[in-house]
Design a protein around this motif. Structure first.
Motif, PDB file in Angstrom:
ATOM      1  N   PRO A  22      34.916  35.502  31.091  1.00  0.00           N
ATOM      2  CA  PRO A  22      36.261  35.573  31.670  1.00  0.00           C
ATOM      3  C   PRO A  22      36.237  36.053  33.114  1.00  0.00           C
ATOM      4  N   PRO A  23      37.297  35.757  33.888  1.00  0.00           N
ATOM      5  CA  PRO A  23      37.322  36.147  35.302  1.00  0.00           C
ATOM      6  C   PRO A  23      37.655  37.618  35.520  1.00  0.00           C
ATOM      7  N   ASP A  24      38.279  38.267  34.532  1.00  0.00           N
ATOM      8  CA  ASP A  24      38.686  39.669  34.659  1.00  0.00           C
ATOM      9  C   ASP A  24      37.778  40.530  33.789  1.00  0.00           C
ATOM     10  N   ARG A  25      36.679  41.001  34.358  1.00  0.00           N
ATOM     11  CA  ARG A  25      35.683  41.712  33.566  1.00  0.00           C
ATOM     12  C   ARG A  25      36.202  43.025  32.990  1.00  0.00           C
ATOM     13  N   LYS A  26      37.139  43.675  33.694  1.00  0.00           N
ATOM     14  CA  LYS A  26      37.598  44.986  33.239  1.00  0.00           C
ATOM     15  C   LYS A  26      38.589  44.890  32.092  1.00  0.00           C
ATOM     16  N   GLU A  75      34.989  32.131  37.371  1.00  0.00           N
ATOM     17  CA  GLU A  75      34.853  33.037  38.526  1.00  0.00           C
ATOM     18  C   GLU A  75      33.684  34.009  38.303  1.00  0.00           C
ATOM     19  N   PRO A  76      32.460  33.502  38.176  1.00  0.00           N
ATOM     20  CA  PRO A  76      31.327  34.348  37.768  1.00  0.00           C
ATOM     21  C   PRO A  76      30.907  35.395  38.783  1.00  0.00           C
ATOM     22  N   THR A  77      31.327  35.268  40.055  1.00  0.00           N
ATOM     23  CA  THR A  77      30.892  36.258  41.054  1.00  0.00           C
ATOM     24  C   THR A  77      32.072  36.949  41.716  1.00  0.00           C
ATOM     25  N   VAL A  78      33.226  36.992  41.051  1.00  0.00           N
ATOM     26  CA  VAL A  78      34.406  37.578  41.673  1.00  0.00           C
ATOM     27  C   VAL A  78      34.171  39.062  41.994  1.00  0.00           C
ATOM     28  N   GLY A  79      34.412  39.441  43.248  1.00  0.00           N
ATOM     29  CA  GLY A  79      34.327  40.836  43.651  1.00  0.00           C
ATOM     30  C   GLY A  79      32.929  41.420  43.691  1.00  0.00           C
ATOM     31  N   VAL A  80      31.882  40.577  43.795  1.00  0.00           N
ATOM     32  CA  VAL A  80      30.524  41.122  43.853  1.00  0.00           C
ATOM     33  C   VAL A  80      29.878  40.713  45.178  1.00  0.00           C
ATOM     34  N   ASP A  81      28.886  41.491  45.598  1.00  0.00           N
ATOM     35  CA  ASP A  81      28.257  41.245  46.888  1.00  0.00           C
ATOM     36  C   ASP A  81      27.226  40.122  46.795  1.00  0.00           C
ATOM     37  N   MET A  82      26.682  39.752  47.950  1.00  0.00           N
ATOM     38  CA  MET A  82      25.798  38.592  48.008  1.00  0.00           C
ATOM     39  C   MET A  82      24.481  38.827  47.270  1.00  0.00           C
ATOM     40  N   ALA A 136      41.849  40.714  46.706  1.00  0.00           N
ATOM     41  CA  ALA A 136      41.084  40.516  45.472  1.00  0.00           C
ATOM     42  C   ALA A 136      41.971  40.130  44.295  1.00  0.00           C
ATOM     43  N   SER A 137      43.218  40.639  44.265  1.00  0.00           N
ATOM     44  CA  SER A 137      44.111  40.371  43.131  1.00  0.00           C
ATOM     45  C   SER A 137      45.272  39.461  43.496  1.00  0.00           C
ATOM     46  N   LEU A 138      45.252  38.865  44.683  1.00  0.00           N
ATOM     47  CA  LEU A 138      46.393  38.085  45.152  1.00  0.00           C
ATOM     48  C   LEU A 138      46.171  36.581  44.977  1.00  0.00           C
ATOM     49  N   GLN A 185      28.453  45.517  36.970  1.00  0.00           N
ATOM     50  CA  GLN A 185      29.375  45.212  35.874  1.00  0.00           C
ATOM     51  C   GLN A 185      29.304  43.718  35.541  1.00  0.00           C
ATOM     52  N   GLN A 186      29.265  42.880  36.583  1.00  0.00           N
ATOM     53  CA  GLN A 186      29.248  41.437  36.352  1.00  0.00           C
ATOM     54  C   GLN A 186      27.928  41.008  35.707  1.00  0.00           C
TER      55      GLN A 186
END
Length: 496
Positions: free
Chosen positions: A335-339, A423-430, A172-174, A403-404
């Motif tokens: 932004p791509p980094d929501r946190k 990156e609007p769906t980074v790290g979220v499920d389908m 996820a962060s690589l 969160q997204q």
């Protein structure tokens, strides 16, 4: 494989919490020398399953067997003693200690009665060399980037005498290069007979790394399939309970005259690009990590210094303007980094949504009409399909998908003309992705200009009416809808 090659298996494994069945009678097994992917939406039960296999959570019922012997782990240390090592999404590093100290924490090499610090650093260097990760073992963990911390967590797991490795969203962060290194290491582990349980939302990774895939939905096992005998579309249908054609909406296009015009834009990593953004269409942006696709739009938004070129919105020059001025002119950037860039984690979802509404809401005495703003925030929450039960929860306690949705909702608090979604769906499920895609559809069909920057190639291809391909800081192709295909896009990934 013969039964003796089974490293770990579960039978009817169940975990109940008050009022919730998080995992319901799941059978699962892992063979020696294979990568077994767990796939499912947020809340499907993946994390619950691996937390029990790693000894972090006891099951309510059911059994776990390791190499044929039934076990009842009392702790993570119990599981590690049986050769099970896990890398979870939430890191377990001590930020005030060095990289080497974290890797050998609890297993420090000794020279007589004292810790052999030089030996510890030397062994850590050897480990990173094997993994092909560029990390200084003497660095303080607090000074590392999130990607570097992820690499340290992976190295920590590999340091142990492991026969079962659990990787929870390890990429996820690589960067793409770091992912390549990780996959090489996993291949070497497989060759040594190690079994790997792998969790990822990045379905495009599965063909390269997976032997088998188990799909979970709502805490139940939907099925286990061999990667060689299934397709991406079949996996998505198993996971979401609906076909891929129902995930990506058909977005009507009615493009108008150019609203945003970029000419010769130069910034760090961006080498002079020209393009236009039109209302009533989705402009897709594709490219490898480091291609310049995100830096281009961050420079456009005033988040990176502009070194040359012009940016014009409705003919007015906004080149290098402050981000607030650009937003006031009508451009929203997700932004791509929501946190770290997008959300106030210590605030509720409703408060975060209200922050996107409050600008310009001050009364004559400088006060804010909170009751009115919260009513508007609830209306936005309905638009982004954020359930009422989650609106008063702290954002830090929400799933990645919710969160997204909250981050997306902040951009709906005002009427913007251009939406740049990085990156609007980074790290979220389908399931959450489908909801976000419906929002993209509504924005474009309402006449807004929508830019979707995505490292997920199927996402960029399926949403876009036009697609720009970035490579080495340049735009190497502009493809209309009729010419967008995976082969056409990939052919331009390495130009420039």
């Amino acid at each position: 494989m013969p039964e003796r090659d089974t490293l770990i298996e579960t039978r009817a494994l169940t975990k109940r919490y008050p009022g919730v069945v998080a995992l319901n009678a799941v059978d699962f097994d892992l063979k020696a020398g294979e990568v077994h992917v767990l796939f499912g939406e947020n809340g499907a039960g993946k994390s619950t399953l691996i937390s029990m296999l790693a000894g972090a959570t006891p099951p309510t019922s059911g059994t776990i067997r390791v190499e044929g012997a039934e076990v009842a782990f009392q702790s993570v240390a119990d599981a590690r003693a049986r050769g099970i090592s896990a890398v979870f999404q939430e890191f377990s590093l001590v930020p005030t200690m060095t990289v080497a100290e974290n890797i050998f924490l609890g297993d420090e090499p000794k020279r007589g009665p004292f810790t052999d610090r030089r030996g510890m650093v030397r062994r850590a260097r050897d480990l990173f060399a094997e993994l092909e990760f560029d990390i200084d073992p003497t660095m303080m963990v607090a000074l590392l980037s999130r990607a570097q911390q992820q690499m340290v967590e992976i190295a920590k797991a590999f340091h142990a005498d492991v026969s079962i490795l659990i990787l929870d969203e390890p990429t996820a962060s690589l960067t793409d290069r770091e992912v390549e290194h990780l996959f090489k290491v996993v291949a070497r582990m497989k060759a040594r007979g190690v079994g790997v349980i792998y969790i990822s939302h990045r379905i495009q990774e599965f063909e390269r790394i997976a032997d088998r895939i188990t799909v979970l939905r709502d805490g139940a096992k939907i099925g286990t399939v061999a990667m060689a005998e299934t397709t991406e579309a079949q996996l998505i249908e198993m996971m979401a309970g609906r076909a891929i054609s129902e995930i990506y909406p058909q977005i009507a296009a009615a493009p108008g005259d150019p609203l945003l015009e970029v000419r010769g834009l130069k910034a760090w990593g961006v080498k002079g690009v020209d393009f236009e953004v039109r209302p009533g269409e989705v402009l897709g942006i594709a490219g490898l990590v480091g291609s310049g696709k995100s830096r281009c739009f961050r420079a456009l938004m005033g988040l990176l210094p502009v070194q040359g070129g012009t940016v014009a919105l409705r003919g007015a020059d906004v080149t290098g303007a402050p981000t607030r001025k650009i937003m006031d002119a009508g451009i929203y950037y997700l932004p791509p980094d929501r946190k770290n860039e997008g959300l106030q984690l210590a605030f509720t979802a409703r408060d975060n949504l209200a922050q996107g509404i409050m600008i310009g809401k001050e009364t004559r005495f400088g006060l804010l009409p909170w009751k009115e703003m919260y009513a508007e925030a609830d209306a936005v929450a309905e638009q982004v399909e954020l359930p009422p039960a989650y609106r008063d929860r702290l954002v830090a306690q929400l799933s990645g998908g919710n969160q997204q949705k909250t981050l997306f909702g902040r951009g709906l608090g005002k009427d913007y003309d251009v939406y740049i979604l990085d990156e609007p769906t980074v790290g979220v499920d389908m399931g959450a992705r489908a909801a976000i895609y419906r929002l993209v559809q509504r924005l474009a069909e309402a006449g807004k200009a929508v830019v979707v920057i995505s490292s997920d190639l199927p996402e960029a291809m399926n949403l876009a009416h036009r697609l720009l391909v970035f490579s080495h800081g340049r735009i190497t192709a502009e493809l209309p809808k009729a010419e967008i295909s995976e082969a056409a896009v990939l052919a331009h990934f390495f130009e420039g």
